[in-house]
Design a protein around this motif. Sequence first.
Motif, PDB file in Angstrom:
ATOM      1  N   GLN A 393      46.627  42.564  58.466  1.00  0.00           N
ATOM      2  CA  GLN A 393      47.632  42.999  59.424  1.00  0.00           C
ATOM      3  C   GLN A 393      48.253  44.328  59.007  1.00  0.00           C
ATOM      4  O   GLN A 393      48.468  45.209  59.845  1.00  0.00           O
ATOM      5  CB  GLN A 393      48.712  41.930  59.570  1.00  0.00           C
ATOM      6  CG  GLN A 393      49.739  42.233  60.653  1.00  0.00           C
ATOM      7  CD  GLN A 393      50.719  41.087  60.851  1.00  0.00           C
ATOM      8  OE1 GLN A 393      50.703  40.100  60.115  1.00  0.00           O
ATOM      9  NE2 GLN A 393      51.577  41.201  61.853  1.00  0.00           N
ATOM     10  N   ILE A 394      48.520  44.478  57.712  1.00  0.00           N
ATOM     11  CA  ILE A 394      49.105  45.734  57.222  1.00  0.00           C
ATOM     12  C   ILE A 394      48.153  46.896  57.455  1.00  0.00           C
ATOM     13  O   ILE A 394      48.543  47.969  57.935  1.00  0.00           O
ATOM     14  CB  ILE A 394      49.456  45.610  55.729  1.00  0.00           C
ATOM     15  CG1 ILE A 394      50.594  44.602  55.535  1.00  0.00           C
ATOM     16  CG2 ILE A 394      49.846  46.966  55.154  1.00  0.00           C
ATOM     17  CD1 ILE A 394      50.890  44.289  54.084  1.00  0.00           C
ATOM     18  N   PHE A 395      46.867  46.707  57.151  1.00  0.00           N
ATOM     19  CA  PHE A 395      45.889  47.792  57.282  1.00  0.00           C
ATOM     20  C   PHE A 395      45.690  48.196  58.746  1.00  0.00           C
ATOM     21  O   PHE A 395      45.681  49.390  59.080  1.00  0.00           O
ATOM     22  CB  PHE A 395      44.561  47.363  56.669  1.00  0.00           C
ATOM     23  CG  PHE A 395      43.494  48.417  56.728  1.00  0.00           C
ATOM     24  CD1 PHE A 395      43.611  49.593  56.008  1.00  0.00           C
ATOM     25  CD2 PHE A 395      42.363  48.232  57.523  1.00  0.00           C
ATOM     26  CE1 PHE A 395      42.619  50.571  56.068  1.00  0.00           C
ATOM     27  CE2 PHE A 395      41.371  49.205  57.591  1.00  0.00           C
ATOM     28  CZ  PHE A 395      41.502  50.379  56.851  1.00  0.00           C
ATOM     29  N   LEU A 396      45.541  47.216  59.619  1.00  0.00           N
ATOM     30  CA  LEU A 396      45.377  47.545  61.040  1.00  0.00           C
ATOM     31  C   LEU A 396      46.628  48.211  61.598  1.00  0.00           C
ATOM     32  O   LEU A 396      46.537  49.069  62.483  1.00  0.00           O
ATOM     33  CB  LEU A 396      45.043  46.280  61.826  1.00  0.00           C
ATOM     34  CG  LEU A 396      43.701  45.606  61.502  1.00  0.00           C
ATOM     35  CD1 LEU A 396      43.491  44.386  62.393  1.00  0.00           C
ATOM     36  CD2 LEU A 396      42.541  46.577  61.655  1.00  0.00           C
ATOM     37  N   GLY A 397      47.777  47.837  61.072  1.00  0.00           N
ATOM     38  CA  GLY A 397      49.008  48.516  61.478  1.00  0.00           C
ATOM     39  C   GLY A 397      49.015  49.963  61.034  1.00  0.00           C
ATOM     40  O   GLY A 397      49.468  50.851  61.770  1.00  0.00           O
ATOM     41  N   GLN A 398      48.519  50.238  59.822  1.00  0.00           N
ATOM     42  CA  GLN A 398      48.439  51.613  59.339  1.00  0.00           C
ATOM     43  C   GLN A 398      47.480  52.443  60.191  1.00  0.00           C
ATOM     44  O   GLN A 398      47.710  53.642  60.405  1.00  0.00           O
ATOM     45  CB  GLN A 398      47.988  51.625  57.879  1.00  0.00           C
ATOM     46  CG  GLN A 398      49.019  51.082  56.905  1.00  0.00           C
ATOM     47  CD  GLN A 398      48.470  50.958  55.499  1.00  0.00           C
ATOM     48  OE1 GLN A 398      47.263  50.791  55.287  1.00  0.00           O
ATOM     49  NE2 GLN A 398      49.360  51.017  54.510  1.00  0.00           N
ATOM     50  N   LEU A 399      46.422  51.819  60.685  1.00  0.00           N
ATOM     51  CA  LEU A 399      45.484  52.523  61.569  1.00  0.00           C
ATOM     52  C   LEU A 399      46.080  52.780  62.949  1.00  0.00           C
ATOM     53  O   LEU A 399      45.501  53.522  63.749  1.00  0.00           O
ATOM     54  CB  LEU A 399      44.197  51.712  61.725  1.00  0.00           C
ATOM     55  CG  LEU A 399      43.240  51.699  60.527  1.00  0.00           C
ATOM     56  CD1 LEU A 399      42.097  50.727  60.780  1.00  0.00           C
ATOM     57  CD2 LEU A 399      42.703  53.094  60.247  1.00  0.00           C
ATOM     58  N   GLY A 400      47.228  52.180  63.257  1.00  0.00           N
ATOM     59  CA  GLY A 400      47.882  52.388  64.545  1.00  0.00           C
ATOM     60  C   GLY A 400      47.407  51.460  65.632  1.00  0.00           C
ATOM     61  O   GLY A 400      47.651  51.724  66.820  1.00  0.00           O
ATOM     62  N   LEU A 401      46.753  50.353  65.256  1.00  0.00           N
ATOM     63  CA  LEU A 401      46.171  49.452  66.242  1.00  0.00           C
ATOM     64  C   LEU A 401      47.133  48.365  66.718  1.00  0.00           C
ATOM     65  O   LEU A 401      46.750  47.546  67.563  1.00  0.00           O
ATOM     66  CB  LEU A 401      44.914  48.794  65.657  1.00  0.00           C
ATOM     67  CG  LEU A 401      43.741  49.742  65.400  1.00  0.00           C
ATOM     68  CD1 LEU A 401      42.661  49.033  64.595  1.00  0.00           C
ATOM     69  CD2 LEU A 401      43.167  50.260  66.711  1.00  0.00           C
TER      70      LEU A 401
END
Length: 604
Positions: A393-401
């Motif tokens: 969840q953190i990584f996809l949030g960083q990608l802006g998704l």
Amino acid sequence: MTDFSQFSGLRSPLRPLSQILPARARGEDTRQIEQDNIKARHLATRDKSRLTAQGRMLVLGGIFLCLYAVLVVRIGMLSSAEPTEPTAQDLGLSIVAQRADIVDRKGRILATNMETHSLYVETPHLVDAAGTAQALARIFPDLDAEKLSKSFTDGRKFLWIKKKISPEQMQRVHDIGDPGLRFGPREMRLYPNGNLAAHILGGTSFGREGVHSAEVVGVAGVEKSYDARLRDPSQSATALKLSIDLSVQAATEQVLWGGMQLMNAKGAAAVLMEVETGKVISLASLPDFDPNDRPAPPVQGQAADSPLFNRAVQGVYELGSTFKIFAAAQAMELGLVNPQTIIDIRGPIRWGRFSIRDHHYLDKELSVADIIIRSSNIGTARIAQLIGAERQQIFLGQLGLLTPIPFEMIEASGGKPILPPKWSELSAMTISYGHGLSATPLHLASAYATIANGGFKVQPTLFDAPRSGEKERLISPEVASASLAMLREVVHGKQGTASFARLPGYAVAGKTGTADKPNPRGGYYKDKVLATFASVFPADNPKYVLVVTLDEPEERSGKKPRRTAGWTAVPVASELIARIAPLLGLRPQIETQPQAAITFASSN
């Protein structure tokens, strides 16, 4: 005897009585005296008139001499001044400030202004209400003559007929000749390219209106987002410059429309973006509309079925297997796997009443690279289990998704990703292969640009202006390079799912995604999919990301309809890259052939 000579200096009597009366007393004939007096009077009047005429001629001569001198001076000034193009000026009540133009990155006009007129009626001045109504109905077929005639006689003193009319229509109305028909000046927003870039520009309408002027206000797209800047009188002479390339946009829409028809899709979207800057070169959504005659919003049915709906920015979809590369990239970044790591893909994976399967039989084990190349749901789910739901969840949030993209279009705020109510381990597994999380094609293009540019976060933009500040790195260059290599094998590998994207002269990398469409009543349709191909080109030196999405496509050349992205979205994207790459200045790389064996012989 009375002496009248003493009164002779006071005035000149009509008859010379001072001479006539003494002569009459002496018994003389007075007729000669009167004739001489009349003659003298005539001579005096003539002399006075001549002097008056001579004076007037002198005055007029002086005036003409002055005017001639002014004219000579003015001609001299004009002959010595620099030549300039004449401009028309309206000396009556006119619109104070024009709306600024919108241009593409090369300065070509996307939206501009045109002076036109409105048509209204002052009913007290109508001479022939019925006849005028009939004549207007012949000029404007959408008007009803009977209703118009009743409106002219229902007591209203003022009535709008048309807010904007063409010069030809204005002349025909003028030829009616009724004094009750009046014209008012208008500034009309003109989109000279018609439907081209319609969803980007959005459109305008009239705001506050008067007889002699009207506000032009933005209602959608860039026209709405930058309405204040476009209406600012201090900036009306400076065009708003976008990152869009008009030629590339035209090619994108043309190919996308042909692909949508060929694949029998109900809709399509495409986003082309620079991987380094995030500048959007083209953005298309079909079906579209003509912003010169923007249709009214739908009052029933689904909003997504309206041509006003922007599928690229507003359309929130499950994007299927295009998400798999994010799981692989994150796992490599965390040091959990590398491209050669073997993953057990035996299945199905059962979680309560849910099962995760692959669409076709694969081996019992696959490397991480082969999981991406052959698009294994089970393999990607296993990788997601290694990562964990929280870190995913953190990584996809960083990608802006996970949040709406702050994009320069009013519609972007509506492109809010749909997240699972609870991000469980099952959610993490399904999201890893593109189900359970919905985002827009613009979100996907931005995330792929991060992989393509070496790992830096990308913020999409519609403006052709440099950005300052440090870039945020999300993944290392090594992981980005390894991920890009996997995406290239999806296209060029023997078992890749995007073999139709192989183009002579252009190396393409990408990932297919075929997602079942959700049924509003629950579950998913079995025969309706959303097919997506997210691509990067040139793959050996990435410069652009292209995302193509088709809504409910079907390729019907075989015995059974084929709906997967490899058969639908990939061929369309391939044709699109072949068409736009030369427009972007990308020269095809011609592979050199091995030199044929040649024996050189000497004549000596």
